[in-house]
Motif scaffolding. Structure first.
Motif, PDB file in Angstrom:
ATOM      1  N   VAL A  67       4.362  11.709 -36.614  1.00  0.00           N
ATOM      2  CA  VAL A  67       4.310  13.448 -37.123  1.00  0.00           C
ATOM      3  C   VAL A  67       3.635  14.263 -37.643  1.00  0.00           C
ATOM      4  O   VAL A  67       2.804  13.511 -38.988  1.00  0.00           O
ATOM      5  CB  VAL A  67       6.685  13.225 -37.920  1.00  0.00           C
ATOM      6  CG1 VAL A  67       6.041  14.234 -38.287  1.00  0.00           C
ATOM      7  CG2 VAL A  67       6.376  12.723 -36.664  1.00  0.00           C
ATOM      8  N   GLY A  68       2.707  14.797 -36.970  1.00  0.00           N
ATOM      9  CA  GLY A  68       2.038  15.646 -38.002  1.00  0.00           C
ATOM     10  C   GLY A  68       0.780  15.603 -37.089  1.00  0.00           C
ATOM     11  O   GLY A  68      -0.185  16.532 -37.712  1.00  0.00           O
ATOM     12  N   ASP A  69       0.385  14.938 -36.748  1.00  0.00           N
ATOM     13  CA  ASP A  69      -1.047  14.512 -35.744  1.00  0.00           C
ATOM     14  C   ASP A  69      -0.738  15.772 -34.694  1.00  0.00           C
ATOM     15  O   ASP A  69       0.042  16.210 -34.104  1.00  0.00           O
ATOM     16  CB  ASP A  69      -0.407  13.459 -35.140  1.00  0.00           C
ATOM     17  CG  ASP A  69      -1.133  12.599 -36.565  1.00  0.00           C
ATOM     18  OD1 ASP A  69      -1.587  12.944 -37.780  1.00  0.00           O
ATOM     19  OD2 ASP A  69      -1.236  10.845 -35.405  1.00  0.00           O
ATOM     20  N   ILE A  70      -2.184  16.170 -33.911  1.00  0.00           N
ATOM     21  CA  ILE A  70      -2.094  17.503 -32.859  1.00  0.00           C
ATOM     22  C   ILE A  70      -3.162  16.081 -32.131  1.00  0.00           C
ATOM     23  O   ILE A  70      -3.961  15.364 -32.076  1.00  0.00           O
ATOM     24  CB  ILE A  70      -3.052  18.215 -33.975  1.00  0.00           C
ATOM     25  CG1 ILE A  70      -2.187  18.967 -34.670  1.00  0.00           C
ATOM     26  CG2 ILE A  70      -3.242  18.861 -32.870  1.00  0.00           C
ATOM     27  CD1 ILE A  70      -3.693  19.757 -36.225  1.00  0.00           C
ATOM     28  N   LEU A  71      -2.772  17.065 -31.139  1.00  0.00           N
ATOM     29  CA  LEU A  71      -3.831  16.239 -29.424  1.00  0.00           C
ATOM     30  C   LEU A  71      -3.674  17.580 -28.990  1.00  0.00           C
ATOM     31  O   LEU A  71      -3.789  18.431 -29.096  1.00  0.00           O
ATOM     32  CB  LEU A  71      -2.238  16.282 -28.616  1.00  0.00           C
ATOM     33  CG  LEU A  71      -0.933  15.417 -28.891  1.00  0.00           C
ATOM     34  CD1 LEU A  71      -0.509  14.478 -27.252  1.00  0.00           C
ATOM     35  CD2 LEU A  71      -2.285  13.691 -29.445  1.00  0.00           C
ATOM     36  N   MET A  72      -5.748  17.216 -28.670  1.00  0.00           N
ATOM     37  CA  MET A  72      -6.399  18.727 -28.299  1.00  0.00           C
ATOM     38  C   MET A  72      -6.600  18.230 -27.027  1.00  0.00           C
ATOM     39  O   MET A  72      -7.378  16.792 -26.769  1.00  0.00           O
ATOM     40  CB  MET A  72      -7.949  18.288 -28.890  1.00  0.00           C
ATOM     41  CG  MET A  72      -8.509  19.286 -28.835  1.00  0.00           C
ATOM     42  SD  MET A  72      -9.842  19.618 -29.420  1.00  0.00           S
ATOM     43  CE  MET A  72     -10.041  19.914 -30.373  1.00  0.00           C
ATOM     44  N   PHE A  73      -5.695  18.748 -25.914  1.00  0.00           N
ATOM     45  CA  PHE A  73      -6.058  18.990 -24.723  1.00  0.00           C
ATOM     46  C   PHE A  73      -7.726  19.755 -23.980  1.00  0.00           C
ATOM     47  O   PHE A  73      -7.506  21.097 -24.650  1.00  0.00           O
ATOM     48  CB  PHE A  73      -5.110  19.260 -23.773  1.00  0.00           C
ATOM     49  CG  PHE A  73      -4.170  18.329 -24.356  1.00  0.00           C
ATOM     50  CD1 PHE A  73      -3.357  17.279 -23.105  1.00  0.00           C
ATOM     51  CD2 PHE A  73      -2.978  18.703 -25.277  1.00  0.00           C
ATOM     52  CE1 PHE A  73      -2.328  16.688 -23.184  1.00  0.00           C
ATOM     53  CE2 PHE A  73      -1.897  17.703 -24.857  1.00  0.00           C
ATOM     54  CZ  PHE A  73      -2.172  16.838 -24.260  1.00  0.00           C
ATOM     55  N   ASN A  74      -8.481  18.554 -24.123  1.00  0.00           N
ATOM     56  CA  ASN A  74      -9.967  20.400 -23.308  1.00  0.00           C
ATOM     57  C   ASN A  74     -10.201  20.076 -22.245  1.00  0.00           C
ATOM     58  O   ASN A  74     -10.009  18.997 -21.381  1.00  0.00           O
ATOM     59  CB  ASN A  74     -11.233  18.859 -24.220  1.00  0.00           C
ATOM     60  CG  ASN A  74     -11.456  19.148 -25.745  1.00  0.00           C
ATOM     61  OD1 ASN A  74     -11.406  20.677 -25.731  1.00  0.00           O
ATOM     62  ND2 ASN A  74     -12.194  18.209 -26.518  1.00  0.00           N
ATOM     63  N   PHE A  75      -9.619  21.230 -21.599  1.00  0.00           N
ATOM     64  CA  PHE A  75     -10.017  21.394 -20.246  1.00  0.00           C
ATOM     65  C   PHE A  75     -10.410  23.126 -20.211  1.00  0.00           C
ATOM     66  O   PHE A  75     -10.327  24.127 -20.797  1.00  0.00           O
ATOM     67  CB  PHE A  75      -8.621  21.595 -19.767  1.00  0.00           C
ATOM     68  CG  PHE A  75      -7.678  22.025 -20.148  1.00  0.00           C
ATOM     69  CD1 PHE A  75      -7.534  23.339 -19.423  1.00  0.00           C
ATOM     70  CD2 PHE A  75      -6.523  21.275 -21.890  1.00  0.00           C
ATOM     71  CE1 PHE A  75      -6.117  24.222 -19.828  1.00  0.00           C
ATOM     72  CE2 PHE A  75      -5.740  22.833 -21.530  1.00  0.00           C
ATOM     73  CZ  PHE A  75      -5.400  23.762 -20.742  1.00  0.00           C
ATOM     74  N   THR A  76     -11.012  22.582 -18.770  1.00  0.00           N
ATOM     75  CA  THR A  76     -11.169  24.182 -18.257  1.00  0.00           C
ATOM     76  C   THR A  76     -10.329  25.328 -17.992  1.00  0.00           C
ATOM     77  O   THR A  76      -9.559  24.972 -17.178  1.00  0.00           O
ATOM     78  CB  THR A  76     -12.499  24.290 -17.484  1.00  0.00           C
ATOM     79  OG1 THR A  76     -13.672  23.605 -18.052  1.00  0.00           O
ATOM     80  CG2 THR A  76     -13.382  25.572 -17.009  1.00  0.00           C
ATOM     81  N   THR A  77     -10.567  26.081 -18.487  1.00  0.00           N
ATOM     82  CA  THR A  77      -8.969  26.979 -18.165  1.00  0.00           C
ATOM     83  C   THR A  77      -9.312  27.948 -16.706  1.00  0.00           C
ATOM     84  O   THR A  77     -10.369  28.008 -15.782  1.00  0.00           O
ATOM     85  CB  THR A  77      -8.950  29.080 -18.778  1.00  0.00           C
ATOM     86  OG1 THR A  77      -9.025  28.307 -20.288  1.00  0.00           O
ATOM     87  CG2 THR A  77      -7.907  30.140 -18.137  1.00  0.00           C
ATOM     88  N   GLY A  78      -8.081  27.746 -16.031  1.00  0.00           N
ATOM     89  CA  GLY A  78      -8.424  28.233 -14.473  1.00  0.00           C
ATOM     90  C   GLY A  78      -8.392  27.258 -13.404  1.00  0.00           C
ATOM     91  O   GLY A  78      -8.648  26.754 -12.303  1.00  0.00           O
ATOM     92  N   GLU A  79      -8.981  25.435 -14.506  1.00  0.00           N
ATOM     93  CA  GLU A  79      -9.799  24.429 -13.754  1.00  0.00           C
ATOM     94  C   GLU A  79      -8.517  23.600 -13.391  1.00  0.00           C
ATOM     95  O   GLU A  79      -7.968  22.673 -12.706  1.00  0.00           O
ATOM     96  CB  GLU A  79     -10.786  24.196 -13.673  1.00  0.00           C
ATOM     97  CG  GLU A  79     -11.717  24.898 -13.354  1.00  0.00           C
ATOM     98  CD  GLU A  79     -13.409  23.958 -13.379  1.00  0.00           C
ATOM     99  OE1 GLU A  79     -13.521  23.049 -13.806  1.00  0.00           O
ATOM    100  OE2 GLU A  79     -14.082  25.288 -13.512  1.00  0.00           O
ATOM    101  N   GLN A  80      -7.964  23.253 -14.993  1.00  0.00           N
ATOM    102  CA  GLN A  80      -6.639  22.286 -15.550  1.00  0.00           C
ATOM    103  C   GLN A  80      -5.606  22.976 -16.464  1.00  0.00           C
ATOM    104  O   GLN A  80      -5.629  24.435 -16.653  1.00  0.00           O
ATOM    105  CB  GLN A  80      -7.119  20.838 -16.388  1.00  0.00           C
ATOM    106  CG  GLN A  80      -8.357  20.874 -15.696  1.00  0.00           C
ATOM    107  CD  GLN A  80      -8.757  20.021 -14.674  1.00  0.00           C
ATOM    108  OE1 GLN A  80      -7.303  19.248 -14.590  1.00  0.00           O
ATOM    109  NE2 GLN A  80      -9.130  19.855 -13.828  1.00  0.00           N
ATOM    110  N   ASP A  81      -4.615  22.582 -16.103  1.00  0.00           N
ATOM    111  CA  ASP A  81      -2.746  22.750 -17.008  1.00  0.00           C
ATOM    112  C   ASP A  81      -3.252  21.828 -18.001  1.00  0.00           C
ATOM    113  O   ASP A  81      -3.141  20.155 -17.810  1.00  0.00           O
ATOM    114  CB  ASP A  81      -2.600  24.439 -16.485  1.00  0.00           C
ATOM    115  CG  ASP A  81      -1.996  23.631 -15.260  1.00  0.00           C
ATOM    116  OD1 ASP A  81      -1.472  21.756 -14.816  1.00  0.00           O
ATOM    117  OD2 ASP A  81      -1.254  23.545 -14.133  1.00  0.00           O
ATOM    118  N   VAL A  82      -1.582  22.090 -18.869  1.00  0.00           N
ATOM    119  CA  VAL A  82      -1.660  19.911 -19.108  1.00  0.00           C
ATOM    120  C   VAL A  82       0.402  21.555 -19.306  1.00  0.00           C
ATOM    121  O   VAL A  82       0.684  22.322 -20.165  1.00  0.00           O
ATOM    122  CB  VAL A  82      -2.028  20.647 -20.683  1.00  0.00           C
ATOM    123  CG1 VAL A  82      -1.982  21.553 -22.022  1.00  0.00           C
ATOM    124  CG2 VAL A  82      -1.077  19.225 -21.538  1.00  0.00           C
ATOM    125  N   ALA A  83       1.280  20.166 -19.191  1.00  0.00           N
ATOM    126  CA  ALA A  83       3.033  20.356 -19.174  1.00  0.00           C
ATOM    127  C   ALA A  83       3.064  19.243 -20.418  1.00  0.00           C
ATOM    128  O   ALA A  83       3.221  18.276 -19.851  1.00  0.00           O
ATOM    129  CB  ALA A  83       3.323  20.748 -18.136  1.00  0.00           C
TER     130      ALA A  83
END
Length: 312
Positions: free
Chosen positions: A56-72
């Motif tokens: 708890v408290g950790d961060i997930l960083m999703f690295n992607f290019t806007t318009g090519e990927q998304d995250v749900a």
């Protein structure tokens, strides 16, 4: 009273310092792979998650290019079926940071096209805290097993992998290779080959000098000695684009492999039955330094002594 206030402030400073020492961790999802449709399917993110510890408290960083990927973020049911019609949340702008604010299971997918079906999905389990370090216990002996056959890359086969070398790195991650096991390299003849090379040649993708080259598929390579093995392809730039595999072979199911072991060096051949290369490589990385922990303890002790001195 003034001295007491100073003492309390010093103690609070110590507490704050100790809290900082257990600060949140930022996990870059997929590391250098980033957040995309992974090579070889969902195993890439499954393997990545297995190597992490989430609290708890950790961060997930999703690295992607806007318009090519998304995250749900979705429910488990939606994750299993790749149903993105009613996500818990949807983020379309990358990179995106997600804070893990509660213990439990989290499920993430990509909603574009058929990205989830092709492996853009991540499931993790978050603990309330790191907890105390367990006391050391005697290792449980691993049961002896017979030789196993591993198909390199599974359904992907042996080729230039989409997304680079992480495909074969991921494939090998959760496997235990023992002397007597067999690697099977499946490829289309005249479009690929299998080269056994030294560690230096593997790192630099230099295939001008090889231990052995096998050109007829399927190549069945028997691991006859303990140590490190390095494979790649001699085809132009295939190694640079990720067609390379490094594994470590243990002498037996209950023994630790030596740092260097010499085995007979095979001659070049187009046969699909292969002897082992010269094994051996660098020693294991050194353990992480405990200097930061000692520094924090020293600072904490100093502040406490100052506080006590002020009281008296």
């Amino acid at each position: 009273m003034a001295k007491m206030c100073v003492a309390i402030a010093a103690v609070l400073a110590v507490a704050a310092l100790l809290q900082t020492s257990t600060a949140q961790t930022t996990h870059v999802v997929g590391d250098s792979l980033g957040w995309l449709v992974p090579p070889g399917g969902k195993i890439a993110y499954e393997t990545w998650a297995d190597m992490q510890t989430f609290v708890v408290g950790d961060i997930l960083m999703f690295n992607f290019t806007t318009g090519e990927q998304d995250v749900a973020r979705v429910t488990k049911e939606a994750f299993d079926s790749c149903n993105s019609t009613s996500p818990i949340f949807l983020e379309t702008t990358g990179p995106f940071n997600y804070t893990l604010d509660a213990a439990g299971e989290y499920y993430f997918i990509g909603t574009m096209d058929r990205h989830c079906f092709f492996g853009q999905k991540l499931a993790i389990n978050v603990s309330a805290s790191t907890g105390p370090t367990p006391s050391p216990q005697a290792p449980t002996p691993t049961p002896v097993r017979g030789p196993m056959t591993y198909v390199v890359g599974d359904d992907l086969g042996w080729l230039v992998p989409p997304g680079g070398y992480i495909a074969y790195e991921t494939w090998a991650y959760d496997k235990t290779f023992l002397v007597g096991d067999v690697l099977v390299f499946n490829f289309k003849n005249k479009t690929q080959d299998v080269a056994v090379v030294t560690e230096e040649a593997y790192d630099s993708c230099n295939t001008t000098t090889t231990i052995a080259v096998y050109r007829t598929s399927p190549v069945k390579y028997t691991l006859t000695a303990a140590g490190e093995y390095f494979f790649t392809s001699t085809f132009s730039r295939h190694c640079f684009f990720g067609q390379k595999l490094a594994i470590n072979v243990t002498a037996s199911s209950s023994a630790t492999p030596p740092s260097t072991t010499t085995a007979p060096t095979p001659s070049s051949s187009s046969s699909s039955s292969a002897p082992s290369p010269t094994a051996g490589g660098p020693s294991a990385p050194p353990p992480e330094s405990s200097a930061p922990a000692r520094a924090i303890f020293g600072i904490s002790s100093t502040l406490l002594l100052i506080a006590l001195a002020l009281v008296h």
